[in-house]
Scaffold this active site. Sequence first.
Site, PDB file in Angstrom:
ATOM      1  CB  SER A  32      91.105 127.821 -17.722  1.00  0.00           C
ATOM      2  OG  SER A  32      92.025 128.342 -16.811  1.00  0.00           O
ATOM      3  CG  ASP A  96      92.923 126.768  -7.030  1.00  0.00           C
ATOM      4  OD1 ASP A  96      92.471 127.166  -8.305  1.00  0.00           O
ATOM      5  OD2 ASP A  96      92.667 125.670  -6.584  1.00  0.00           O
ATOM      6  N   GLY A 107      91.362 122.697  -6.338  1.00  0.00           N
ATOM      7  CA  GLY A 107      89.818 122.719  -5.757  1.00  0.00           C
ATOM      8  C   GLY A 107      89.136 123.909  -6.216  1.00  0.00           C
ATOM      9  CD  GLU A 115      91.344 118.826  -9.824  1.00  0.00           C
ATOM     10  OE1 GLU A 115      91.521 119.191  -8.622  1.00  0.00           O
ATOM     11  OE2 GLU A 115      91.271 119.588 -10.476  1.00  0.00           O
TER      12      GLU A 115
HETATM   13  O1  DER Z   1      90.435 123.041  -9.345  1.00  0.00           O
HETATM   14  C1  DER Z   1      91.745 122.659  -9.360  1.00  0.00           C
HETATM   15  O2  DER Z   1      92.596 122.065  -8.693  1.00  0.00           O
HETATM   16  C2  DER Z   1      91.967 123.189 -10.915  1.00  0.00           C
HETATM   17  O3  DER Z   1      93.431 122.580 -11.254  1.00  0.00           O
HETATM   18  C3  DER Z   1      92.105 124.670 -10.976  1.00  0.00           C
HETATM   19  O4  DER Z   1      91.887 125.338  -9.834  1.00  0.00           O
HETATM   20  C4  DER Z   1      93.032 125.237 -11.886  1.00  0.00           C
HETATM   21  O5  DER Z   1      92.397 126.394 -12.523  1.00  0.00           O
HETATM   22  P1  DER Z   1      93.076 127.132 -13.864  1.00  0.00           P
HETATM   23  O6  DER Z   1      93.884 126.316 -14.434  1.00  0.00           O
HETATM   24  O7  DER Z   1      91.815 127.633 -14.479  1.00  0.00           O
HETATM   25  O8  DER Z   1      93.802 128.428 -12.920  1.00  0.00           O
END
Ligand code: DER
Length: 258
Positions: A32, A96, A107, A115
């Site tokens: 997001s 995260d 992840g 990624e």
């Molecule tokens: O999946 C990932 O590594 C993403 O970058 C993600 O986990 C980050 O999500 P967010 O920006 O919605 O917190």
Amino acid sequence: ERIESAKRKAAFRAVADHFNSSMRFVGIGSGSTIVYGVEAIKAHLAANPPPPNHMNWFVPTGWNSRKVIEEAGLLPIAFDSLPGDAMLEVCFDGADEVDEELNCIKGGGACLFQEKLVACRSKKFVCIADYRKDQKRLLTNWPSIPIEVAPIAHASVLRELKLLGSTNAKLREHSLAKTGPIQTDQSFYIIDAPFKTLLSALDVKNGHDGSGKDGVWDVDTLAARIKQINGVLEVGIFAGMNGVQAQRAGLQGGARPV
Ligand code: DER
């Protein structure tokens, strides 16, 4: 609301500091927060148009990332369509959790394989994350390490993870519609493996033992051990990203982009 504004502030600051209109290939992560990153890039391009006949290409890290690029009217180019030895000038992505040395747990969005592919093909990896993600060590707030595995091997990977000290590792299931394990863009499964808080490389330099005794690991050692398990495609620890610029910029009263 405070979190959303922190994400947006971090994204606009990260783009202001690390994007320019003459870039050719730029990686776009998943989640997001990166949506604000794309919004900031779009605004930057509107205010600073690229040189004539210059194309800005954006490399997605999965289905959703591509959708975000297209919905912003930007041009996606698939990772496997990049010209031979082309490198991306920069990759913007979320996380995260992030530790004191900018190692990341990634992840949460089940896109970690693409990624990491895109991040490691970039000269610079810029992580955009709000204050909730900013911890001294990994697995402080975020409980487990996402791991992308071949479906056929998922049970044996779970067994190996138990031997490494993750006794409660689980396949990631859909809570809503679909029953059974979720599948990634590669049609692989995700295992979430809880471990004790991970020591940073700094801890190891200061003499702490991260070799797995009593289930205590350091970031680098555990990432390598998990990656070596047969059936593991990728592990959601981004440690020492090549060329990562350890950027911490304090913002007045808001997010600290990392
Ligand atoms: O999946 C990932 O590594 C993403 O970058 C993600 O986990 C980050 O999500 P967010 O920006 O919605 O917190």
